[in-house]
Design a protein around this motif. Structure first.
Motif, PDB file in Angstrom:
ATOM      1  N   ASP A  23       0.875  -1.166   0.000  1.00  0.00           N
ATOM      2  CA  ASP A  23       0.000   0.000   0.000  1.00  0.00           C
ATOM      3  C   ASP A  23       0.915   1.219   0.000  1.00  0.00           C
ATOM      4  OD1 ASP A  23       0.711   0.553   2.715  1.00  0.00           O
ATOM      5  OD2 ASP A  23      -0.872  -0.789   3.405  1.00  0.00           O
ATOM      6  N   LEU A  24       0.342   2.390  -0.105  1.00  0.00           N
ATOM      7  CA  LEU A  24       1.173   3.579  -0.277  1.00  0.00           C
ATOM      8  C   LEU A  24       2.116   3.821   0.899  1.00  0.00           C
ATOM      9  CD1 LEU A  24      -1.279   5.957  -2.146  1.00  0.00           C
ATOM     10  CD2 LEU A  24       0.497   4.437  -3.053  1.00  0.00           C
ATOM     11  N   SER A  25       1.732   3.400   2.092  1.00  0.00           N
ATOM     12  CA  SER A  25       2.620   3.556   3.241  1.00  0.00           C
ATOM     13  C   SER A  25       3.817   2.605   3.169  1.00  0.00           C
ATOM     14  CB  SER A  25       1.863   3.353   4.558  1.00  0.00           C
ATOM     15  OG  SER A  25       1.474   1.996   4.698  1.00  0.00           O
ATOM     16  N   GLN A  26       3.743   1.587   2.325  1.00  0.00           N
ATOM     17  CA  GLN A  26       4.824   0.603   2.153  1.00  0.00           C
ATOM     18  C   GLN A  26       5.618   0.830   0.864  1.00  0.00           C
ATOM     19  OE1 GLN A  26       2.032  -2.677   2.208  1.00  0.00           O
ATOM     20  NE2 GLN A  26       2.937  -3.455   4.114  1.00  0.00           N
ATOM     21  N   TYR A  27       5.370   1.936   0.186  1.00  0.00           N
ATOM     22  CA  TYR A  27       5.988   2.180  -1.113  1.00  0.00           C
ATOM     23  C   TYR A  27       7.512   2.091  -1.052  1.00  0.00           C
ATOM     24  CZ  TYR A  27       7.063   4.285  -5.602  1.00  0.00           C
ATOM     25  OH  TYR A  27       7.555   4.510  -6.860  1.00  0.00           O
ATOM     26  N   GLU A  28       8.104   2.748  -0.065  1.00  0.00           N
ATOM     27  CA  GLU A  28       9.568   2.749   0.041  1.00  0.00           C
ATOM     28  C   GLU A  28      10.105   1.334   0.280  1.00  0.00           C
ATOM     29  OE1 GLU A  28      12.987   4.687   2.836  1.00  0.00           O
ATOM     30  OE2 GLU A  28      11.323   5.985   2.255  1.00  0.00           O
ATOM     31  N   ASN A  74      12.916 -12.383   2.715  1.00  0.00           N
ATOM     32  CA  ASN A  74      13.194 -10.951   2.555  1.00  0.00           C
ATOM     33  C   ASN A  74      11.969 -10.102   2.241  1.00  0.00           C
ATOM     34  OD1 ASN A  74      16.263 -10.605   2.650  1.00  0.00           O
ATOM     35  ND2 ASN A  74      15.986 -12.381   1.325  1.00  0.00           N
ATOM     36  N   HIS A  75      10.763 -10.660   2.284  1.00  0.00           N
ATOM     37  CA  HIS A  75       9.564  -9.909   1.909  1.00  0.00           C
ATOM     38  C   HIS A  75       9.171  -8.846   2.917  1.00  0.00           C
ATOM     39  CE1 HIS A  75       6.579 -11.819   4.605  1.00  0.00           C
ATOM     40  NE2 HIS A  75       7.449 -12.819   4.565  1.00  0.00           N
ATOM     41  N   GLY A  76       9.708  -8.920   4.118  1.00  0.00           N
ATOM     42  CA  GLY A  76       9.393  -7.915   5.137  1.00  0.00           C
ATOM     43  C   GLY A  76       7.907  -7.888   5.438  1.00  0.00           C
ATOM     44  N   ASN A  77       7.298  -6.699   5.351  1.00  0.00           N
ATOM     45  CA  ASN A  77       5.870  -6.535   5.629  1.00  0.00           C
ATOM     46  C   ASN A  77       5.009  -6.656   4.378  1.00  0.00           C
ATOM     47  OD1 ASN A  77       6.159  -5.896   8.467  1.00  0.00           O
ATOM     48  ND2 ASN A  77       7.084  -3.987   7.787  1.00  0.00           N
ATOM     49  N   LEU A  78       5.611  -7.036   3.273  1.00  0.00           N
ATOM     50  CA  LEU A  78       4.905  -7.068   1.996  1.00  0.00           C
ATOM     51  C   LEU A  78       4.334  -8.456   1.719  1.00  0.00           C
ATOM     52  CD1 LEU A  78       7.615  -5.117  -0.011  1.00  0.00           C
ATOM     53  CD2 LEU A  78       5.563  -4.191   1.095  1.00  0.00           C
ATOM     54  N   ALA A  98       8.692  -1.464  -0.645  1.00  0.00           N
ATOM     55  CA  ALA A  98       8.523  -2.197  -1.905  1.00  0.00           C
ATOM     56  C   ALA A  98       9.584  -1.776  -2.922  1.00  0.00           C
ATOM     57  CB  ALA A  98       7.122  -1.954  -2.459  1.00  0.00           C
ATOM     58  N   GLN A  99       9.892  -0.514  -2.950  1.00  0.00           N
ATOM     59  CA  GLN A  99      10.904   0.008  -3.876  1.00  0.00           C
ATOM     60  C   GLN A  99      12.287  -0.555  -3.528  1.00  0.00           C
ATOM     61  OE1 GLN A  99      11.440   4.325  -3.761  1.00  0.00           O
ATOM     62  NE2 GLN A  99      11.361   4.323  -6.006  1.00  0.00           N
ATOM     63  N   GLN A 100      12.605  -0.633  -2.245  1.00  0.00           N
ATOM     64  CA  GLN A 100      13.895  -1.184  -1.817  1.00  0.00           C
ATOM     65  C   GLN A 100      13.990  -2.676  -2.138  1.00  0.00           C
ATOM     66  OE1 GLN A 100      14.125  -0.076   2.319  1.00  0.00           O
ATOM     67  NE2 GLN A 100      14.662   2.047   1.850  1.00  0.00           N
ATOM     68  N   LEU A 101      12.898  -3.405  -1.937  1.00  0.00           N
ATOM     69  CA  LEU A 101      12.896  -4.836  -2.252  1.00  0.00           C
ATOM     70  C   LEU A 101      13.075  -5.039  -3.758  1.00  0.00           C
ATOM     71  CD1 LEU A 101      12.567  -7.677  -0.985  1.00  0.00           C
ATOM     72  CD2 LEU A 101      10.138  -7.506  -1.572  1.00  0.00           C
ATOM     73  N   LYS A 102      12.425  -4.214  -4.539  1.00  0.00           N
ATOM     74  CA  LYS A 102      12.546  -4.288  -6.001  1.00  0.00           C
ATOM     75  C   LYS A 102      13.986  -4.027  -6.434  1.00  0.00           C
ATOM     76  CE  LYS A 102      10.283  -2.259 -10.128  1.00  0.00           C
ATOM     77  NZ  LYS A 102      11.101  -2.974 -11.030  1.00  0.00           N
ATOM     78  N   ALA A 103      14.610  -3.014  -5.866  1.00  0.00           N
ATOM     79  CA  ALA A 103      16.000  -2.680  -6.213  1.00  0.00           C
ATOM     80  C   ALA A 103      16.938  -3.823  -5.831  1.00  0.00           C
ATOM     81  CB  ALA A 103      16.418  -1.383  -5.527  1.00  0.00           C
TER      82      ALA A 103
END
Length: 140
Positions: free
Chosen positions: A33-38, A92-96, A40-45
C-alpha cells in the motif's frame, strides 16, 4: 561473502532443470500500500541487483488487472531460477505480501488453486481473470 542465492558454483548450477508440464514460467507479484511504497521500492532494487537477468515490471501505484493493491512483478522463465528467487522472497519480503504463481494457461487456477502466498493473502478479482481467460480462449 557469497550467498547461496547468488552462488553459481553450487551443484544445482550445472544441472539441467525444466518446468514440469503444463508450467511454462512463474510470476512473482509483490503487493504494497502507499505507506509501504519505500519498502517495496527497496525490495525491487535488491531483487534487480541479485537477479538482473529476470524481467521486472514497473511499480504500479494503483491496483491493476485482477490485483486489488498496487504491486510490481518479477518473471521467472527458467526453472533453475525458481530455487534461488522464491526462497529469497520468503525470507526478505518484510511486511509485503507476495503471490507466486505458475503460468499454465489456466489463469484462474494459476492465481488461486496453484498459487503460493508469502505473507498475507491479497484479494484478487477472480471474475476478471475468468473473463480474460474466456476472451483468450475465443481468440485461439
Amino acid at each position: 561473502m557469497t550467498s547461496f542465492f547468488t552462488d553459481n558454483t553450487s551443484p544445482l548450477a550445472s544441472v539441467a532443470v525444466s518446468w514440469p508440464a503444463p508450467i511454462h514460467s512463474y510470476d512473482v507479484h509483490v503487493y504494497y500500500d502507499l505507506s509501504q511504497y519505500e519498502e517495496a521500492q527497496q525490495l525491487k532494487a535488491k531483487a534487480q541487483e541479485l537477479f538482473p537477468n529476470l524481467p521486472q515490471s514497473r511499480m504500479w501505484e494503483r491496483p491493476i488487472g485482477p490485483h486489488s493493491k498496487p504491486m510490481w512483478e518479477l518473471d521467472i522463465h527458467q526453472a533453475v531460477d525458481f530455487a534461488r528467487v522464491v526462497p529469497w522472497f520468503a525470507v526478505n519480503h518484510g511486511n509485503l505480501s507476495v503471490l507466486v504463481h505458475p503460468n499454465t494457461g489456466d489463469m484462474v487456477k494459476d492465481h488461486t488453486e496453484n498459487a503460493m502466498w508469502i505473507g498475507e493473502r491479497v484479494e484478487l478479482d477472480v471474475a476478471m481473470l475468468a473473463r480474460a481467460q474466456a476472451a483468450h480462449q475465443i481468440k485461439k
